[in-house]
Design a protein around this motif. Sequence first.
Motif, short mmCIF file in Angstrom:
data_model
loop_
_atom_site.label_atom_id
_atom_site.label_comp_id
_atom_site.label_asym_id
_atom_site.label_seq_id
_atom_site.Cartn_x
_atom_site.Cartn_y
_atom_site.Cartn_z
N THR A 105 -61.96 -4.49 6.08
CA THR A 105 -62.55 -3.78 7.24
C THR A 105 -61.55 -3.64 8.40
O THR A 105 -61.61 -3.18 9.34
N GLU A 106 -60.46 -4.45 8.09
CA GLU A 106 -59.28 -4.45 9.09
C GLU A 106 -58.05 -3.96 8.70
O GLU A 106 -57.68 -4.08 7.48
N PRO A 107 -57.07 -3.32 9.75
CA PRO A 107 -55.92 -3.08 8.98
C PRO A 107 -55.12 -4.26 8.64
O PRO A 107 -55.21 -5.45 8.98
N ALA A 108 -53.99 -4.13 7.66
CA ALA A 108 -53.29 -5.10 7.10
C ALA A 108 -52.24 -5.79 8.35
O ALA A 108 -51.92 -5.03 9.23
N ARG A 109 -52.19 -7.02 8.38
CA ARG A 109 -51.33 -7.84 9.21
C ARG A 109 -50.08 -8.21 8.40
O ARG A 109 -49.97 -8.25 7.15
N ALA A 110 -49.26 -8.66 9.16
CA ALA A 110 -47.85 -9.03 8.38
C ALA A 110 -47.80 -10.77 8.15
O ALA A 110 -48.31 -11.12 8.91
N LEU A 111 -47.47 -10.88 6.86
CA LEU A 111 -47.45 -12.27 6.55
C LEU A 111 -45.93 -12.57 6.42
O LEU A 111 -45.55 -12.20 5.47
N PHE A 112 -45.44 -13.26 7.36
CA PHE A 112 -43.90 -13.71 7.04
C PHE A 112 -43.68 -14.94 6.54
O PHE A 112 -44.23 -15.90 6.72
N LEU A 113 -43.11 -14.77 5.42
CA LEU A 113 -42.53 -15.74 4.55
C LEU A 113 -41.79 -16.83 5.40
O LEU A 113 -40.77 -16.34 6.03
N PRO A 114 -41.92 -18.40 5.36
CA PRO A 114 -40.96 -19.19 6.05
C PRO A 114 -39.64 -19.04 5.74
O PRO A 114 -39.31 -18.40 4.55
N PRO A 115 -38.77 -19.34 6.45
CA PRO A 115 -37.49 -19.36 6.07
C PRO A 115 -37.17 -20.34 5.00
O PRO A 115 -37.79 -20.92 4.47
N THR A 116 -36.01 -19.99 4.16
CA THR A 116 -35.67 -20.57 2.85
C THR A 116 -34.29 -21.78 3.03
O THR A 116 -33.63 -21.96 2.15
N GLY A 117 -34.23 -22.07 4.24
CA GLY A 117 -32.99 -22.83 4.67
C GLY A 117 -33.20 -24.27 4.23
O GLY A 117 -34.40 -24.61 3.90
#
Length: 199
Positions: A105-117
């Motif tokens: 029922t909600e628009p999609a939100r961004a799921l940012f992957l954690p950095p890989t350093g």
Amino acid sequence: MAASEADVPTNPEAQIRASDSERDDAARELGDRFAEGRLSQETFMRRMDDVFGARNRDQLDGLFTDLPRPGPARTLRALRDSVRASLRSVPRPPRPPARPPAAPTEPARALFLPPTGPDAPTSFRIGRDGGCDLLIEHTTVSRHHARLDRVDGGWILADAGSTNGTRVNGWRVRQPMAVHAGDHVMFGSAVFIVCVRES
């Protein structure tokens, strides 16, 4: 007074409630068409939402009217008809009425992957609990819903025994699976698109 022809559905089969497996088939086929470049990301996301909100088979089939299909024998309706014909003589035990899954029922939100350093975290907890790395305050999300683990420079998503499940591109996560930028992820009914933060 007799019903007019306009009142009688031309295809009663199309009005049958869509099952979870039929929604999964439609989600998989949309993913295939998206991978072929036949759908934009925005159109793909909107149609994935429509898949999980579809009430009947006709609504599912309507999502593919402008897309090429693998062939007449592979259409959802043809597959259903084939299976139904083969099982017609087999008696079926009574089953409780199916409860349709909650539609997003909600628009999609961004799921940012954690950095890989080298100093970046190797795991990332997702859920409704305040101690989670990604806090999702949504009634369909469990306190400890899922987790991301870094493996060989990529990320693996695993469900943590949640009540309402985790899906990636329409597929229920039953064992850990890789996620990449652009993947459509649902935690319960909370919808996210996997993104990579630009350095």
